[in-house]
Write a protein that holds these residues in place. Sequence first.
Motif, PDB file in Angstrom:
ATOM      1  N   LYS A 232       0.777  -1.067   0.035  1.00  0.00           N
ATOM      2  CA  LYS A 232      -0.053   0.069  -0.152  1.00  0.00           C
ATOM      3  C   LYS A 232       0.899   1.185  -0.007  1.00  0.00           C
ATOM      4  CE  LYS A 232      -4.488   0.415   0.115  1.00  0.00           C
ATOM      5  NZ  LYS A 232      -5.212   0.289  -0.844  1.00  0.00           N
ATOM      6  N   GLN A 233       1.976   0.981   0.492  1.00  0.00           N
ATOM      7  CA  GLN A 233       2.813   2.152   1.008  1.00  0.00           C
ATOM      8  C   GLN A 233       3.961   2.396  -0.285  1.00  0.00           C
ATOM      9  OE1 GLN A 233       4.494   1.001   4.638  1.00  0.00           O
ATOM     10  NE2 GLN A 233       2.751   1.891   5.639  1.00  0.00           N
ATOM     11  N   LEU A 234       4.073   1.530  -1.183  1.00  0.00           N
ATOM     12  CA  LEU A 234       5.087   1.367  -2.202  1.00  0.00           C
ATOM     13  C   LEU A 234       5.211   3.000  -3.009  1.00  0.00           C
ATOM     14  CD1 LEU A 234       7.345  -0.068  -3.653  1.00  0.00           C
ATOM     15  CD2 LEU A 234       5.795  -1.207  -5.056  1.00  0.00           C
ATOM     16  N   PHE A 235       4.259   3.279  -3.568  1.00  0.00           N
ATOM     17  CA  PHE A 235       4.231   4.414  -4.444  1.00  0.00           C
ATOM     18  C   PHE A 235       4.690   5.490  -3.862  1.00  0.00           C
ATOM     19  CE2 PHE A 235       2.459   8.598  -5.928  1.00  0.00           C
ATOM     20  CZ  PHE A 235       2.639   8.565  -7.311  1.00  0.00           C
ATOM     21  N   TYR A 236       4.143   5.822  -2.328  1.00  0.00           N
ATOM     22  CA  TYR A 236       5.076   6.937  -1.589  1.00  0.00           C
ATOM     23  C   TYR A 236       6.553   6.871  -1.284  1.00  0.00           C
ATOM     24  CZ  TYR A 236       0.053   8.286  -1.165  1.00  0.00           C
ATOM     25  OH  TYR A 236      -1.242   8.514  -1.566  1.00  0.00           O
ATOM     26  N   GLN A 237       6.839   5.471  -1.191  1.00  0.00           N
ATOM     27  CA  GLN A 237       8.297   5.190  -0.841  1.00  0.00           C
ATOM     28  C   GLN A 237       8.996   5.498  -1.968  1.00  0.00           C
ATOM     29  OE1 GLN A 237       9.148   1.088   0.646  1.00  0.00           O
ATOM     30  NE2 GLN A 237      11.254   1.688   1.082  1.00  0.00           N
ATOM     31  N   ILE A 238       8.654   4.982  -3.187  1.00  0.00           N
ATOM     32  CA  ILE A 238       9.281   5.464  -4.614  1.00  0.00           C
ATOM     33  C   ILE A 238       9.609   6.995  -4.568  1.00  0.00           C
ATOM     34  CG2 ILE A 238       9.326   5.435  -6.883  1.00  0.00           C
ATOM     35  CD1 ILE A 238       7.920   2.651  -6.824  1.00  0.00           C
ATOM     36  N   GLU A 239       8.471   7.629  -4.384  1.00  0.00           N
ATOM     37  CA  GLU A 239       8.327   9.287  -4.392  1.00  0.00           C
ATOM     38  C   GLU A 239       9.702   9.759  -3.435  1.00  0.00           C
ATOM     39  OE1 GLU A 239       7.057  11.291  -6.378  1.00  0.00           O
ATOM     40  OE2 GLU A 239       5.107  10.802  -6.850  1.00  0.00           O
ATOM     41  N   ILE A 240       9.539   9.102  -2.213  1.00  0.00           N
ATOM     42  CA  ILE A 240      10.700   9.687  -1.146  1.00  0.00           C
ATOM     43  C   ILE A 240      11.671   9.278  -1.607  1.00  0.00           C
ATOM     44  CG2 ILE A 240      11.266   9.388   1.155  1.00  0.00           C
ATOM     45  CD1 ILE A 240       8.384   9.046   1.874  1.00  0.00           C
ATOM     46  N   VAL A 241      12.231   8.256  -1.991  1.00  0.00           N
ATOM     47  CA  VAL A 241      13.524   8.032  -2.515  1.00  0.00           C
ATOM     48  C   VAL A 241      14.021   8.809  -3.581  1.00  0.00           C
ATOM     49  CG1 VAL A 241      14.960   6.021  -3.346  1.00  0.00           C
ATOM     50  CG2 VAL A 241      13.445   5.528  -1.665  1.00  0.00           C
ATOM     51  N   TYR A 242      12.972   8.947  -4.633  1.00  0.00           N
ATOM     52  CA  TYR A 242      13.394  10.082  -5.575  1.00  0.00           C
ATOM     53  C   TYR A 242      13.799  11.252  -5.062  1.00  0.00           C
ATOM     54  CZ  TYR A 242      13.099  13.262  -9.573  1.00  0.00           C
ATOM     55  OH  TYR A 242      13.177  14.317 -10.360  1.00  0.00           O
ATOM     56  N   ILE A 243      13.013  11.678  -4.164  1.00  0.00           N
ATOM     57  CA  ILE A 243      13.359  13.046  -3.631  1.00  0.00           C
ATOM     58  C   ILE A 243      14.613  13.290  -2.866  1.00  0.00           C
ATOM     59  CG2 ILE A 243      12.967  14.825  -1.723  1.00  0.00           C
ATOM     60  CD1 ILE A 243       9.777  14.073  -2.424  1.00  0.00           C
ATOM     61  N   ILE A 244      15.148  12.022  -2.251  1.00  0.00           N
ATOM     62  CA  ILE A 244      16.642  11.976  -1.610  1.00  0.00           C
ATOM     63  C   ILE A 244      17.444  12.038  -2.573  1.00  0.00           C
ATOM     64  CG2 ILE A 244      17.909  10.287  -0.446  1.00  0.00           C
ATOM     65  CD1 ILE A 244      15.251   9.508   1.033  1.00  0.00           C
TER      66      ILE A 244
END
Length: 498
Positions: free
Chosen positions: A258-270
Motif C-alpha cells: 500500500k505504501q510502495l508508491f509513496y516510498q518510491i516518491e521519497i527515494v526519488y526526492i532523496i
Amino acid sequence: MTGLKSIINTLSTEDQQKFINYLQQKNKRYDTKNVQLFKLLATSNNDSKTICKQLYKTEKSNAYHALRKRLFQSLIDFTANKNLEDENSIDMQIVKYILASRTFLLQKNYEIAYKILNKAERLADEHLLFAIRNEIYHTKIQYTSNYPKINLEALIVKQKENQEKHRLEDELNVVYAKLKSILNNINHQGHVIDFEAELERILKEHHIKLDTSLSFKSLYQILAIANISASITTKYYKIERFVLKSYDLLKQKKQTDKQLFYQIEIVYIIANTLFRNRKFESSLLYIKELEQLMHLKKGKYYKNFILKKTLIEALNLNYSDKQNEAIALIENLTDQKHDDIETLLGLRLSCFMFYFQNADFIKAKSILAKFYHTDNWYTERGGIDWIIKKNLSELLLYIELQEDDLFYSRLKSFRKRYTNYLKEKGQTRILQFLKFAEQYYISPQTAVTHDFKKTLETTFEWVTVYKEDIFVISFYAWLKNKTERGNLYKTTLQLLNV
C-alpha cells in the motif's frame, strides 16, 4: 485518440496481454476488431486516419469511431476491475470483516465478532487506513457493554489517537494542495511570491510541525513540501538532513504494498536532493534503491518513474566525469512520448547540455529542433525556470555557431519577456551573465584580458561554491572557460570540485 493511447501506455506488457484475454472473453462475434485496434495502438504511433484505413480500408468510418468508444469503455472496466482485485483488496477484505462482525454482533455472538474486528484492526493499522480503523473502533465501542472483556477506556484512547492521525493526514493534504497551488503560480505563471513565508504561514495556520510523527503518506507529503521549498530557493543543502532523517524514520515503519508508491516518491526526492548537493555517489546508491522499488509488485509503478529515474541517474553520471555513459543512457529517450511531459522536457534539455559541454554543437542543435512549441506552451508544462534555462542554452549555442541573426533576435526577445520577472525574483545575475555573453560574442579576444576576468569574478562572487546551485555553476562555467580557452566539460567539473 490521445486519451485512449495514454491509457494503453500505462499498461505493462503483462497487463496488455491480460487485457487482450479480457477482450477475447467478452467478444461474442468472431469479426470484432477491438483486439486488432488495441494491438495497433499499443505497438505504433500511427494517427487515426492510418489506423482506420488499416482496419476498414477507408480513412473515415462510423464503425471505427464506435469501435474506439467501446475499446475506451473496456479499458475503463478492465482498469477498475484490476484495481478491485489488487489495489483495494485489503480495503475490501477489512470491510468484509466489519460487515461480518456486525452480523455476529446482532446475533449476540460477541466472542467471534470481536475476534474478527481484532483481525480487521490489525490489517487497518498495518496499512494506515485511518477512516476504516475509525469504523472498527466505532463498532467495538458500540457493543462494549455487551462484552465485558473489552477495556472501554483503552479503546476510547485508541480511537482518539486514530482520529488525531486521520485529522493530521487530512490537514496535510490541504497544506500540500495549497503549496502546490502556490508553486504553480511561481513556476508556471511567473508570479513572484515569498514561498518560505507562505510555507511557514500555512503550516502555522493548520497547526502542523515538521517534526511530528506521521503516517507513510503524510511523511511523503511533508518531504514533498520541503522539496518544493528547495526547488524555489535552490537551497537543497538546507533540506538534506531533514529528508534523510525522515526517511530513516520511515524505514522503521512496516513496509506494505500500500505504501510502495509513496516510498518510491521519497527515494526519488532523496536522490535528487543529494544530486543537487553534489553528493553523486550517495545519490547513485539511492537510485539503485529506487530501481529495486520500481520492480516490486510486478513493476506496477515502473512506467510512472522510469523517466525520473533515468534523468537523475544521467545527471549524476554526467557530473561524475562519466559523460559518455550519461549520453548513452538518455539520448534514445528524447524522441519517446510519455505522459510525464515535465520530466521528458528535462531529459531533452539535459541531453542538449551534455552535447553542448562536449562541444558537439550539431547534435545539440538537433535537440533544440525538437522544441518547436511557444514559450507559453513550455512554461505551462515545464515551468518558467525550465524555459529560462532553455532560452539561455539556445543563446549560447547560437554564439558557438556564430548565427548572428538568431542570436540577436532571441536575445532581444528574452530581455523583453523576462527582464522584469528576473529583477522581481532577484535573479539579476542572469541578466549580467547575458551581458558578458554578448560582450564575448562581439569581441571574443577581450575574454582573455585581465579586466574581463577580474570583472567576471567580482560580478559572480558567491558566499561559497558548495551552496551555489549546480546548474548556475554550469552556465557560469561557459564564461569561465572562455577566459581560459580550455575544455568546457573539464572546466565545469573543476568548478564543482573546488
